[in-house]
Design a protein around this motif. Structure first.
Motif, short mmCIF file in Angstrom:
data_model
loop_
_atom_site.label_atom_id
_atom_site.label_comp_id
_atom_site.label_asym_id
_atom_site.label_seq_id
_atom_site.Cartn_x
_atom_site.Cartn_y
_atom_site.Cartn_z
N THR A 34 0.81 -1.22 0.00
CA THR A 34 0.00 0.00 0.00
C THR A 34 0.84 1.27 0.00
O THR A 34 0.30 2.36 -0.13
CB THR A 34 -0.93 0.03 1.22
OG1 THR A 34 -0.14 0.01 2.41
CG2 THR A 34 -1.91 -1.13 1.21
N ALA A 35 2.16 1.15 0.14
CA ALA A 35 3.01 2.33 0.30
C ALA A 35 2.93 3.28 -0.90
O ALA A 35 2.70 4.48 -0.74
CB ALA A 35 4.45 1.91 0.55
N GLN A 36 3.11 2.73 -2.11
CA GLN A 36 3.10 3.59 -3.30
C GLN A 36 1.71 4.17 -3.57
O GLN A 36 1.57 5.35 -3.87
CB GLN A 36 3.58 2.78 -4.52
CG GLN A 36 5.06 2.49 -4.52
CD GLN A 36 5.87 3.72 -4.81
OE1 GLN A 36 5.59 4.48 -5.73
NE2 GLN A 36 6.91 3.92 -4.03
N GLN A 105 -0.45 -3.27 -9.33
CA GLN A 105 0.59 -4.24 -9.63
C GLN A 105 0.60 -4.68 -11.09
O GLN A 105 1.59 -5.18 -11.58
CB GLN A 105 0.42 -5.49 -8.74
CG GLN A 105 0.52 -5.21 -7.27
CD GLN A 105 1.90 -4.71 -6.84
OE1 GLN A 105 2.91 -5.21 -7.31
NE2 GLN A 105 1.94 -3.70 -5.98
N SER A 106 -0.51 -4.51 -11.77
CA SER A 106 -0.58 -4.92 -13.18
C SER A 106 -0.91 -3.70 -14.03
O SER A 106 -1.59 -2.78 -13.59
CB SER A 106 -1.62 -6.02 -13.38
OG SER A 106 -2.88 -5.56 -12.99
N PHE A 107 -0.42 -3.75 -15.24
CA PHE A 107 -0.59 -2.62 -16.15
C PHE A 107 -1.01 -3.12 -17.52
O PHE A 107 -0.60 -4.19 -17.95
CB PHE A 107 0.71 -1.81 -16.24
CG PHE A 107 1.14 -1.25 -14.92
CD1 PHE A 107 0.71 -0.02 -14.51
CD2 PHE A 107 1.93 -1.99 -14.06
CE1 PHE A 107 1.07 0.49 -13.28
CE2 PHE A 107 2.30 -1.50 -12.82
CZ PHE A 107 1.87 -0.26 -12.43
N PRO A 149 -2.81 3.80 -6.93
CA PRO A 149 -3.57 2.69 -6.35
C PRO A 149 -4.24 1.88 -7.47
O PRO A 149 -4.54 2.40 -8.54
CB PRO A 149 -4.64 3.38 -5.50
CG PRO A 149 -4.17 4.77 -5.31
CD PRO A 149 -3.32 5.10 -6.49
N SER A 150 -4.49 0.61 -7.17
CA SER A 150 -5.11 -0.29 -8.15
C SER A 150 -6.45 0.20 -8.66
O SER A 150 -6.80 0.00 -9.81
CB SER A 150 -5.31 -1.68 -7.53
OG SER A 150 -4.08 -2.27 -7.25
N PHE A 151 -7.22 0.83 -7.79
CA PHE A 151 -8.59 1.19 -8.15
C PHE A 151 -8.77 2.67 -8.49
O PHE A 151 -9.89 3.16 -8.53
CB PHE A 151 -9.53 0.78 -7.01
CG PHE A 151 -9.44 -0.68 -6.70
CD1 PHE A 151 -10.00 -1.62 -7.56
CD2 PHE A 151 -8.75 -1.13 -5.58
CE1 PHE A 151 -9.90 -2.97 -7.29
CE2 PHE A 151 -8.64 -2.49 -5.31
CZ PHE A 151 -9.21 -3.42 -6.17
N ILE A 152 -7.66 3.36 -8.79
CA ILE A 152 -7.76 4.80 -9.05
C ILE A 152 -8.55 5.09 -10.33
O ILE A 152 -9.28 6.08 -10.39
CB ILE A 152 -6.38 5.48 -9.08
CG1 ILE A 152 -6.51 7.00 -8.92
CG2 ILE A 152 -5.60 5.13 -10.34
CD1 ILE A 152 -6.98 7.46 -7.58
N ILE A 153 -8.47 4.24 -11.33
CA ILE A 153 -9.21 4.51 -12.57
C ILE A 153 -10.71 4.46 -12.31
O ILE A 153 -11.46 5.27 -12.84
CB ILE A 153 -8.78 3.54 -13.70
CG1 ILE A 153 -7.35 3.85 -14.15
CG2 ILE A 153 -9.73 3.61 -14.88
CD1 ILE A 153 -7.13 5.24 -14.75
#
Length: 179
Positions: A34-36, A105-107, A149-153
């Motif tokens: 969660t740091a980044q 973590q995934s792009f 964060p993963s859910f920013i979009i």
């Protein structure tokens, strides 16, 4: 021979059971990074709060002008613009704060083709620019070095909708209508 097959089968079943337990344990006890994501959110919240003006645009992208076999350089076309009111800012802050901190973590392997940009101004000067591509689920922001964060979009999508813009449209058709 039958005993050998039975023994091989039991060893194989034991191996599968051990593998399944290992996977479950690693998934269950793995601490989420969660740091980044948290640092990205902090940077974004600071930019929202410190901006003297925030403008969100819905616009064409360079890829909208590509015709098979050739590229036709064109000036970006802005379809809609919203300058955020205090109510919009407060809503933006609430949406960002509610976004889980888990770091992405995934792009996507898609081409980045942004049709939304958030401009942050401080004392009348452009301080930073956040480009968002809802098609590939990615963003590029020049005011942070942190991974989002993963859910920013999903949060950006909620925000864009809340100010009357659309995360997804038929961009090529819209370009033809505006020509």
């Amino acid at each position: 021979m039958a005993q050998r097959i039975l023994l091989s089968r039991k060893i194989f079943q034991g191996f599968l059971l051990l593998l399944a337990c290992s996977l479950l344990t690693s998934c269950f006890f793995k601490k989420k990074d969660t740091a980044q994501g948290s640092a990205y959110k902090a940077d974004l919240l600071q930019s929202i709060r410190q901006a003297s003006k925030i403008v969100v645009t819905e616009h064409s992208s360079e890829l909208d002008f590509v015709v098979v076999g050739r590229s036709i350089p064109q000036k970006e076309r802005v379809y809609r613009t919203v300058t955020l009111s205090q109510r919009h800012r407060d809503n933006f802050i609430s949406i960002v704060e509610a976004t889980p901190d888990e770091t992405q973590q995934s792009f996507s392997g898609c081409l980045f083709d942004p049709h939304h940009t958030v401009y942050f101004y401080v004392q009348g000067k452009l301080a930073s620019k956040l480009d968002i591509c809802f098609a590939c689920g990615q963003q590029q922001w020049n005011a942070t070095k942190h991974t989002p964060p993963s859910f920013i979009i999903g949060s950006f999508s909620s925000f864009v909708k809340s100010i009357g813009l659309s995360p997804e449209r038929e961009w090529a058709e819209l370009l033809k209508k505006k020509s």
